[in-house]
Scaffold this active site. Structure first.
Site, short mmCIF file in Angstrom:
data_model
loop_
_atom_site.label_atom_id
_atom_site.label_comp_id
_atom_site.label_asym_id
_atom_site.label_seq_id
_atom_site.Cartn_x
_atom_site.Cartn_y
_atom_site.Cartn_z
N LYS A 245 0.84 -1.23 0.12
CA LYS A 245 -0.14 -0.14 -0.04
C LYS A 245 0.45 1.02 0.34
O LYS A 245 2.34 1.47 -0.01
CB LYS A 245 -1.07 -0.28 1.29
CG LYS A 245 -2.10 -2.01 0.99
CD LYS A 245 -3.35 -1.12 2.19
CE LYS A 245 -4.66 -1.96 1.46
NZ LYS A 245 -5.45 -2.24 2.01
N ARG B 234 -2.81 -10.70 5.95
CA ARG B 234 -3.24 -10.62 4.39
C ARG B 234 -2.05 -9.62 3.11
O ARG B 234 -1.52 -8.84 3.65
CB ARG B 234 -4.79 -9.43 3.67
CG ARG B 234 -5.16 -10.16 2.56
CD ARG B 234 -6.69 -9.23 3.19
NE ARG B 234 -7.31 -8.85 1.45
CZ ARG B 234 -7.26 -8.37 0.68
NH1 ARG B 234 -6.37 -7.47 -0.06
NH2 ARG B 234 -8.20 -8.98 -0.68
#
Length: 277
Positions: free
Chosen positions: A223, A257
């Site tokens: 991210k 995740r």
């Protein structure tokens, strides 16, 4: 901390359970278009399992910032062939990453065990009923706004405590709806309506969410805040992702995740063995 799924239980012991991401989308921020073909997506999923993934998260709609929504029929068309192939070849639990009840229902009918909903089961009024009636494991995530608006100046009084209170409220609502505590997992939503500084503060304090008394899932993989920390938004983010993964594992986060599993599994394993030597 164990997580009760639709027909099985995910046992989480000394090491976190790694959730492998399989995006069956043309426009996901990291791997959009790579796994559109069901056969290729299935091969990728099986490789993630071989690398150490204990859950496979299948998504047919991108939720990156400013992404465009996809209709339920198209989402079903993308994910169901992949789920059917995967469950015929591995017993690793499959999660459906969706906020639509129709997609969740079709995925569960195809063999999925978990509903992973970025709207915290608020995006579709039928989702609570699908989750309760199916007995699926549920992951409810925090998101400020929608994917189309969430990065437009997100604001919190205290990001950790504000999100803690939200997740506590969602947990109570799920319980009131008839979903058992053992079925519930909660996700603070790294990157969903948070600034880079908010994400950093959340990562540093994710252990706080364990006080909610159920499994916590964190999805930080590749991210933007990692590129921000490295001073280059175009840099490969896997090494930075791995650093954050270790920080989360050291805080005891039960479910992590990730797009890439092998190196993360190895790093967590080595860190765990040395710390417990």
């Amino acid at each position: 901390m164990n997580w009760q799924l639709r027909t099985t239980t995910l046992r989480i012991e000394s090491m976190p359970a790694l959730m492998g991401i399989v995006n069956v989308t043309p426009d996901s921020f990291s791997d959009g278009g790579k796994w559109n073909d069901p056969a290729r997506a299935t091969d990728h999923a099986l490789q993630l399992v071989a690398d150490g993934a204990r859950i496979l998260d299948i998504g047919g709609e991108s939720t990156r910032p400013y992404s465009e929504p996809v209709g339920a029929e198209e989402e079903i068309r993308r994910v169901i062939p992949v789920i059917k192939r995967i469950v015929s070849q591995t017993t690793t639990p499959v999660s459906i990453d969706t906020s639509k009840a129709a997609v969740a229902r079709a995925a569960l009918d195809a063999g999925a065990q978990i509903i992973n909903d970025v709207t915290g089961l608020t995006g579709d009024s039928e989702m609570l009923h699908v989750a309760r009636d199916s007995g699926a494991g549920v992951c409810a995530m925090h998101m400020q706004g929608t994917p189309q608006t969430m990065q437009d100046n997100p604001h919190y009084e205290n990001v950790v405590e504000d999100i803690y209170q939200y997740l506590e409220q969602r947990q109570r609502l799920l319980l009131d709806a008839g979903i058992e505590l053992g079925k519930i997992c909660l996700d603070p939503g790294i990157g969903f309506g948070k600034s880079h500084l908010h994400n950093i503060e959340l990562v540093a304090n994710c252990g706080r969410f364990l006080d909610l008394g159920c499994p916590i899932l964190v999805g930080h993989s590749r991210k933007g805040f990692i590129g921000h920390l490295l001073g280059d938004k175009t840099v490969d983010r896997d090494a930075g992702t791995l650093a954050v993964t270790l920080l989360l594992a050291q805080q005891g986060i039960p479910v992590i995740r990730l797009h890439e599993i092998a190196r993360s599994y190895q790093a967590i394993k080595v860190d765990h063995e040395i710390r417990n030597f």
